[in-house]
Design an enzyme around this catalytic site. Sequence first.
Site, PDB file in Angstrom:
ATOM      1  N   GLU A   1     -10.140   3.987   3.718  1.00 28.33           N
ATOM      2  CA  GLU A   1     -11.099   4.380   2.690  1.00 28.33           C
ATOM      3  C   GLU A   1     -12.502   3.888   3.043  1.00 28.33           C
ATOM      4  O   GLU A   1     -13.497   4.588   2.821  1.00 28.33           O
ATOM      5  CB  GLU A   1     -10.656   3.826   1.325  1.00 28.33           C
ATOM      6  CG  GLU A   1     -11.334   4.477   0.148  1.00 28.33           C
ATOM      7  CD  GLU A   1     -10.585   4.253  -1.166  1.00 28.33           C
ATOM      8  OE1 GLU A   1      -9.344   4.101  -1.149  1.00 28.33           O
ATOM      9  OE2 GLU A   1     -11.239   4.234  -2.210  1.00 28.33           O
TER      10      GLU A   1
ATOM     11  N   GLU B   1     -13.790   6.170   5.561  1.00 29.24           N
ATOM     12  CA  GLU B   1     -14.120   7.450   4.939  1.00 29.24           C
ATOM     13  C   GLU B   1     -15.478   7.353   4.242  1.00 29.24           C
ATOM     14  O   GLU B   1     -16.305   8.270   4.346  1.00 29.24           O
ATOM     15  CB  GLU B   1     -13.027   7.843   3.927  1.00 29.24           C
ATOM     16  CG  GLU B   1     -13.243   9.226   3.317  1.00 29.24           C
ATOM     17  CD  GLU B   1     -12.226   9.580   2.232  1.00 29.24           C
ATOM     18  OE1 GLU B   1     -11.258   8.815   2.015  1.00 29.24           O
ATOM     19  OE2 GLU B   1     -12.403  10.636   1.598  1.00 29.24           O
TER      20      GLU B   1
ATOM     21  N   CYS C   1      -6.561   5.346  -5.589  1.00 24.06           N
ATOM     22  CA  CYS C   1      -5.268   4.635  -5.588  1.00 24.06           C
ATOM     23  C   CYS C   1      -4.566   4.621  -6.924  1.00 24.06           C
ATOM     24  O   CYS C   1      -3.423   4.221  -7.017  1.00 24.06           O
ATOM     25  CB  CYS C   1      -5.408   3.224  -5.044  1.00 24.06           C
ATOM     26  SG  CYS C   1      -6.984   2.500  -5.330  1.00 24.06           S
TER      27      CYS C   1
ATOM     28  N   SER D   1     -11.618  10.158  -2.878  1.00 21.84           N
ATOM     29  CA  SER D   1     -11.187   9.831  -1.515  1.00 21.84           C
ATOM     30  C   SER D   1      -9.881  10.554  -1.187  1.00 21.84           C
ATOM     31  O   SER D   1      -9.009  10.707  -2.035  1.00 21.84           O
ATOM     32  CB  SER D   1     -10.981   8.320  -1.405  1.00 21.84           C
ATOM     33  OG  SER D   1     -10.156   8.026  -0.311  1.00 21.84           O
TER      34      SER D   1
ATOM     35  N   LYS E   1       3.036   5.778 -11.459  1.00 22.54           N
ATOM     36  CA  LYS E   1       3.518   5.762 -10.075  1.00 22.54           C
ATOM     37  C   LYS E   1       4.835   6.516  -9.932  1.00 22.54           C
ATOM     38  O   LYS E   1       5.171   6.999  -8.858  1.00 22.54           O
ATOM     39  CB  LYS E   1       3.703   4.321  -9.593  1.00 22.54           C
ATOM     40  CG  LYS E   1       2.393   3.575  -9.382  1.00 22.54           C
ATOM     41  CD  LYS E   1       1.783   3.834  -8.020  1.00 22.54           C
ATOM     42  CE  LYS E   1       0.399   3.219  -7.908  1.00 22.54           C
ATOM     43  NZ  LYS E   1      -0.402   3.808  -6.845  1.00 22.54           N
TER      44      LYS E   1
ATOM     45  N   GLU F   1       3.651   9.967  -9.372  1.00 22.10           N
ATOM     46  CA  GLU F   1       3.026  10.093  -8.057  1.00 22.10           C
ATOM     47  C   GLU F   1       4.084  10.209  -6.963  1.00 22.10           C
ATOM     48  O   GLU F   1       3.980  11.050  -6.068  1.00 22.10           O
ATOM     49  CB  GLU F   1       2.140   8.872  -7.786  1.00 22.10           C
ATOM     50  CG  GLU F   1       1.452   8.903  -6.433  1.00 22.10           C
ATOM     51  CD  GLU F   1       0.688   7.612  -6.127  1.00 22.10           C
ATOM     52  OE1 GLU F   1      -0.511   7.697  -5.860  1.00 22.10           O
ATOM     53  OE2 GLU F   1       1.288   6.523  -6.167  1.00 22.10           O
TER      54      GLU F   1
ATOM     55  N   GLU G   1       2.914  16.549  -2.633  1.00 27.42           N
ATOM     56  CA  GLU G   1       1.961  16.075  -1.615  1.00 27.42           C
ATOM     57  C   GLU G   1       2.429  14.785  -0.956  1.00 27.42           C
ATOM     58  O   GLU G   1       1.868  14.374   0.051  1.00 27.42           O
ATOM     59  CB  GLU G   1       0.589  15.806  -2.261  1.00 27.42           C
ATOM     60  CG  GLU G   1      -0.115  17.017  -2.841  1.00 27.42           C
ATOM     61  CD  GLU G   1       0.238  17.261  -4.297  1.00 27.42           C
ATOM     62  OE1 GLU G   1       1.327  16.809  -4.746  1.00 27.42           O
ATOM     63  OE2 GLU G   1      -0.548  17.923  -5.000  1.00 27.42           O
TER      64      GLU G   1
ATOM     65  N   CYS H   1      -4.503  -2.699 -12.827  1.00 26.19           N
ATOM     66  CA  CYS H   1      -3.039  -2.640 -12.783  1.00 26.19           C
ATOM     67  C   CYS H   1      -2.361  -3.859 -13.411  1.00 26.19           C
ATOM     68  O   CYS H   1      -1.216  -3.758 -13.851  1.00 26.19           O
ATOM     69  CB  CYS H   1      -2.551  -2.485 -11.349  1.00 26.19           C
ATOM     70  SG  CYS H   1      -3.235  -1.053 -10.535  1.00 26.19           S
TER      71      CYS H   1
HETATM   72  S1  SF4 Z   1      -1.099   0.552 -13.430  1.00 28.72           S
HETATM   73 FE1  SF4 Z   1      -2.650   1.753 -14.480  1.00 28.72          FE
HETATM   74  S2  SF4 Z   1      -4.516   1.272 -13.308  1.00 28.72           S
HETATM   75 FE2  SF4 Z   1      -2.802   0.691 -12.020  1.00 28.72          FE
HETATM   76  S3  SF4 Z   1      -2.360   2.477 -10.766  1.00 28.72           S
HETATM   77 FE3  SF4 Z   1      -1.055   2.612 -12.575  1.00 28.72          FE
HETATM   78  S4  SF4 Z   1      -2.182   3.897 -14.023  1.00 28.72           S
HETATM   79 FE4  SF4 Z   1      -3.640   3.169 -12.478  1.00 28.72          FE
END
Ligand code: SF4
Lengths: 572, 153
Positions: free
Chosen positions: A278, A281, A298, A318, A357, A360, A365, A503
Amino acid sequence: MVNLKINNIDIQAKENTTILEAARQNHIDIPTLCNYPDLSIKSECRVCVVEINGQKKLHTSCSTVVKDGMVVKTNSPKVLNSRKTIIELILANHDANCTACPKNYNCELQSLANKLGIDKNRFPTVLDIQPIDNENPVLIRNINRCIKCGRCIDMCKNVQSMGVLDVMGRSKDMKITPAYGKFLTDEFCTYCGQCSSVCPVGAIIENDDTDRVWEALNNPSLHVIVQVAPAVRVSLGEELGMEPGSIVTEKVVAALKYLGFDGVFDTDFTADLTIIEEGNELIERITNGGTLPMMTSCCPGWINFAEQKYPEILDNISSCKSPQQMFGALAKSYYPKKMKLKPDDIFVVSIMPCTAKKYEAQRDEMKIDNVHSDVDVVLTTRELGKMIRQMGINFENIEEVPFDKPFGITTGAAAIFGATGGVMEAALRTVYEVVNKEELTDINFTAVRGTEGIKEAEVEIGGQKIKVAVAHTLENAKTLSEQVKNGTSPYTFIEIMTCPGGCIGGGGQPYGTTKAVRDKRIEAIYQVDENMPIRKSHKNPDIIALYDEYLLKPLGKKSHHLLHTHYSSRKK
Amino acid sequence: MKIKEILSKYPKESEYLIEILLEIQSSSKNHYISSEDVEQISKYLDIPESQICSVTSFYTLLSMNPKGRYVIQVCHDVPCFVNDTTSIYEKLVDMLAIEDGETTEDNLFTLEITECLGCCNEAPAMRVNDQVYTSLTPKKVEKIVKDLRGEEK
Ligand code: SF4
Ligand code: SF4
Ligand code: SF4
Ligand code: FES
Ligand code: FES
């Protein structure tokens, strides 16, 4: 100062404090249900009622301000009786099958009922069972357990600016649901999970994936490895009964080994890798006239938000995958090569502070072979806590063990990814030194630390002053995104985190997360950074070795295939 | 009137939500607020769709389901009730083959039971869209319905 009496004790309180606050400051406990620290006062549930002298009606202590000469009773027979009735009425419209609820033993309604001595209900059940919203991979909404406290609405609407949930209908037909009673989908929910972290009961919870992990661990033909996110090392202890902010990095490793994982790795390693990619980048965008400001990528909650609400600015984000997904990609490419294993035999688990997550990890992707997810299962901090309890591990006293190789060495820069401002600070430590070719005299960029909603700083990079900004919560992300969309953003680089505090305040963190608790976790994460022998990502020898033997160079061909991606609009 | 025209008459402030909803509903041929309307209002006022649905679901006067061309509301409050509003309601059920809250298959009529219409001294009363009919008898009702049907032919 105001003088009053609570339960015959003389008390002084500041003007405008509520009776509830005054009582708690003096160690007098008044039960609450809809009230939650840092959220607005709803006075919805009436559990916190108290008797005030000379007044026939009971008053809700969470919303009544102290007055001079007030005489308050928090536990008179009238008060106790009324509280009991309220809880009984709530229970009569609640699917109170506690042993079949993931919130069992962690439920505010259950413990209130217990405190008030309720062991039977005078009222017959009026519950009209409704379908459960369980069609997404992240969150399960069971409105049969909802007690309509409104906390999730407040969180989603006011902190996250999303307004996914609201009150629908009225009186006995009233429900808390998305518009039209729809189920949550990736069209309008970011899966940040903040609603689940404030729900007092089991009405919104993460989709529990622990069974899939047990199954993998018990399958002898699989090589099961796990990565642990930065924020988990300062919160898992709390989940298992330790003080908020306890640093338990190597206890987590020990516990995961005990559970039977074949390799226990640190997401910090790929956080360092993220900084290299990053950072380069950013340098490339600045020097070659690329799209600016560049925004971090992220946080999957933020990515969902941008895809849903700001598709116009996706080019500003990014192209780097998140540390979780960079790890997944390496775990299914570099790692099997190095360990002489077949990629298909490797099962990758992540321990994340995050519910988004989970979404994700299963995106198309995020499959380097276009078929299998690079990360097979994501568990929240809470789910890992559950597995550790199931195994009967004495977490607090377990003997500490370091992370495994080949991703063994990590830096302080990676650890601070867990707090708002951390990615920015880590990136600045590297970009500054790489571009300016001089060592930083002070590597602590304190201007981007702390829990201010939007933070700014100015840094000199390559003889040019650039402005950077950091935002946490989607309400603040919205402010910065509007500027970017309108072309009025004064910044070159922007960090965005969905959750309050970053997080460490993620939607999958231990229940009871408040501002005070988040502050302790943040303090701990900067302590982890201080304690690290290496505190800049580009000085990590294992990262340097990875480039030498495998990736060759940042933003190179291999990096592009494994570590970068793109996002697309989901705006309707 | 098109939704965009209606919206443009109001400032972009959420306190106008109820007025906007009422105007959209009354200008709609089927007396309701569609999900496209909700989407437009959400964009215009910059408030979430859930907040709009929350309001429409709170007020019985607002509907998110299309209704018939004629919405017949029969008063069921005490003064009308003692003046045998039941026979009025039953006559309507008989003629339209629908009950409270339902719409005829040809989308011509919706039947609703409602509270006081403010003409208790001429009870029993009912309202068809904006027109109030008082001192009703089953015979009168029959004529009204027939006229309305005729109007459509
Ligand atoms: S815990 Fe919250 S701030 Fe951290 S990656 Fe997940 S959604 Fe984003
Ligand atoms: S996950 Fe986040 S965006 Fe979705 S409903 Fe909950 S608070 Fe709102
Ligand atoms: S889902 Fe949970 S937080 Fe939301 S209103 Fe219901 S009980 Fe409260
Ligand atoms: S806590 Fe005071 S009304 Fe709910
Ligand atoms: S009671 Fe029917 S019009 Fe008043």
